[in-house]
Design a protein around this motif. Sequence first.
Motif, PDB file in Angstrom:
ATOM      1  N   THR A 181       0.810  -1.224   0.000  1.00  0.00           N
ATOM      2  CA  THR A 181       0.000   0.000   0.000  1.00  0.00           C
ATOM      3  C   THR A 181       0.839   1.269   0.000  1.00  0.00           C
ATOM      4  O   THR A 181       0.306   2.364  -0.097  1.00  0.00           O
ATOM      5  CB  THR A 181      -0.922   0.036   1.230  1.00  0.00           C
ATOM      6  OG1 THR A 181      -0.114  -0.179   2.385  1.00  0.00           O
ATOM      7  CG2 THR A 181      -1.994  -1.045   1.145  1.00  0.00           C
TER       8      THR A 181
ATOM      9  N   PRO B 215      -5.875  -0.090  -3.099  1.00  0.00           N
ATOM     10  CA  PRO B 215      -5.673   0.105  -1.667  1.00  0.00           C
ATOM     11  C   PRO B 215      -4.542   1.090  -1.384  1.00  0.00           C
ATOM     12  O   PRO B 215      -3.579   1.165  -2.158  1.00  0.00           O
ATOM     13  CB  PRO B 215      -5.288  -1.299  -1.193  1.00  0.00           C
ATOM     14  CG  PRO B 215      -4.667  -1.944  -2.375  1.00  0.00           C
ATOM     15  CD  PRO B 215      -5.361  -1.375  -3.579  1.00  0.00           C
ATOM     16  N   GLY B 216      -4.667   1.783  -0.291  1.00  0.00           N
ATOM     17  CA  GLY B 216      -3.594   2.670   0.164  1.00  0.00           C
ATOM     18  C   GLY B 216      -3.162   3.620  -0.919  1.00  0.00           C
ATOM     19  O   GLY B 216      -3.975   4.269  -1.574  1.00  0.00           O
TER      20      GLY B 216
END
Lengths: 788, 152
Positions: free
Chosen positions: A110, A521-522
């Motif tokens: 991430t 994500p992230g």
Amino acid sequence: MIQQDSSTGEAGTDRVRDVWGGRTPHARGEAWPDRLDLALAEGLAESDVDTWVKSACVLCSNGCGCDIAVKDGRMVGIRGRTDDPINRGRLGPKGLFASWQGMDAKDRLTTPLIRRGAELVPATWDEAMQAIVERSRALLDEVGPLSHGFYTSGQLFLEEYYALAVIGKAGIGTPHMDGNTRLCTATAAAALKETFGADGQPACYEDVEECDALFLYGHNVAATQTVLWARILDRLEGPEPPLLVVVDPRRTPVAERATVHLPVRPGTNLALMYALIREVLLQGWADEDFIAQHTMGLDELPEHIAEWTPERAAEECGVEASDIREAARIFGTSERVLSTVLQGFYQSAQATASSCQVNNLHLLRGMIGRPGCGILQMNGQPTAQNNRECGADGDLPGFRNWDNPEHVEQLAELWGVDPLVIPHWAEPTHAMQLFRYVEQGSIRFLWISATNPAVSLPQLPRIRELLGTTDAFIVVQDLYLTETAALADVVLPAAGWGEKTGTFTNTTRTVHLSEKAVEPPGEARADLDIFLDYARRMDFRRLDGSPLIQWQDPEDVYRAWQECSRGRPCDYTGISYDDLRRESGIRWPRREGQTESIDRLYADAEFSTRADYCETFGHDLLTGAGVEVEPYKAARPDGRAFLKSAKYVGPHEPPDDEYPLGFTTGRSVYHFHTRTKTGRTRQLRDAAPSVWVELSQTDAEAHGIADGDVVEVSSRRGRLVAPARVTAIRPGAVFAPFHYGYWDAPPGAEKRRPTAANELTITEWDPVSKQPVFKAAAVRVKRLGGAE
Amino acid sequence: MNLPVYLSLLSQSEKTLADSFRVVAEAHGDEPDIHFLCMSLADQCEEHQAKLQPVIERYGEGSDDEPERLHAAGVGEARTGPLGMLRDLQDLYLLASLTDITWIAVEQAGQALRDRELLEVVSACDKQTAVQLRWLKTRMKHAAPQVLIAAS
């Protein structure tokens, strides 16, 4: 329409236990019926889904049309598209379960990581990109472009390959670009180029419905392309089933259904092919008019095939002469033959020479370009075709010929750079050579995207050593901290399927658009955004001073690619994003203004061999020696195909007294690549949790090994420890699946209990395609203990 | 008639080339393509020698000391490293060129003698020598930029 609930619940039919799903048998010439496959997260019903986003599956070279289920901003399932020509709604176990769940594991990367001593520590994007650009700039100033190498994948999208190709060839100017595709489809491309003058699959999947004989050469389609096998099964179980001939040392599910199964000794494919060709010619089954009008090279065949009588080939290959005769008779007397080829040929001795003989058989019978008469030199990866088309594997974009100055000039004009910047003094550097240059210290900057050489390349002890101790600056861009990423200097978290938009082209030239369904994500970013960021920071310029790369989003790059493909065999100018949103899958070539695609190449027997059009002037199949332009022109191929051949020499490391067995590797139906996604999917992990070794009853008895015993397999390079499965594999051969690396194993497992098949494989490659020879190494086995 | 001299010269050339291919194969074993191909090509040279043998038996062996300057020494000891590899391939190229041009000289004699058997041997072997040359050139063209610019 037949509804098949493939939900993840325990009840009902699911594609893990029932891999190919229910049959929809039909007769020859009838369209393949649809069947909707669907998987949703546990407890969810279709009515719970917020939106369905159009895509195609990236877990084999089929590229099955699908819709991604999204709920609350997360991918929660998948369903096949019944209007898609590739799968008519079906999905296999990998597509149903790993495609979306494989993106959703807790250990996704991430944030960028930078190496500080022995540790990879989190960093900001700015710090990571700054580190990359500083090293890149310094090496370009000090050594020049030859210090840079790029190793890519069959997993990126077309737009990403094309952007990277322009950055590498027109920005940096390095010939050191290759892909993981070199481990899967390089021989497919080479065989097509050598025979027909350019890459591009002649046939299409509809030929399954049309054929009356089907030949599968080293192609375990039941495991590698499950939906295509479902398609074939529906013909096999309908009226007038096609005759099926299978060349494979293992008794695979495909071999189980064969009319003739030829379980050849690993490494002997070419001898078998010559026997088939010899028999077809001898029995008068060849189409002499077609050969005379549309081919060249017939006069070179006799010296290579003469000795390969069915008896002589039977002895070399370890099969029955009567089976060779029967297979030749089926090829010689059927009206419509479809042939498919995969890794059993591509990763074995004399790969390109063997694969070209499949093309030769079709040319000798004039069986190409018509319904049911086709050749599929298969791909292993979903978007390997794009890598080849766009030039991120080193080839010049648009199937251009590096040896043709006009083709280089076209690219220079398109990119606004001096033609001298574009490396074209020799063929591009292939993957194995690229790693050798890293080992020798002359490549000092290596950027690896979405691939895992620390498990997938041959002779792993060497690769680990090379990546672990090298002075080269290694950038790895991937979804997870793979075995390779763990050795990098900078790790970049990439967005993947469903988290970014782009197109990709399957093995039958069918293009799909895959739309972004959710946010990555992230801080993970699309591979395209990462490449464009690098290009901006490096400040690559055109001759007129403007930035080399001015694209903002995938569609910008796609439009530029359409322009690059104009007039070439892979012409995309008639396939826009809007077209792809409207139609589920469109084949190239489709030129501007056209609304119909060409289903089968070479229907007019006009091949891509004209000197000003061809992708290559070709090679000698024994040595890989290049054919030069003058002799090529003088031979005047003028649209005729080449019947190429080479002397049979057999495998370079045959079994001997010390290592008496032949080792071959392959795939599990439940896994893809090095299990980056499939190993993080509960259903698939449970179905095939760990490595195994297959050997025959005869060899098991000779070594005192019972089914389930733990055995050690060793070669001159390394060892593998795994439970044995006593199977119907041919005696003398040992098989292991290649997927199992060490990211999910205890530290030090590669020493204590090695599980990667490539610990054993040999560093060697085909002289023409440069594809490693994964399927012919000499090994010995030893029982270590009883079942665990 | 001096043809026997050239037949012996050719046979010796193929032998020297075979030995040299093997030396280079061993020395550059870390380059698998060079290793395996040089081994295969060494076998090929020895097959050429064997094919030539019946012709030599018919015409007789020529005195080996004339013309002395046409004999080439083989690759005695191979070099190491990337630059050494390039230069070893170059040595092989020179040896293969000598073999190639000797085949051509012998072919001319075969034409004038209307010796069909000899011409068949030449046509089978010299075609392969030409491929050996093309492969060496292909491989050197590929390696040269890296060796000359980026290798240490």
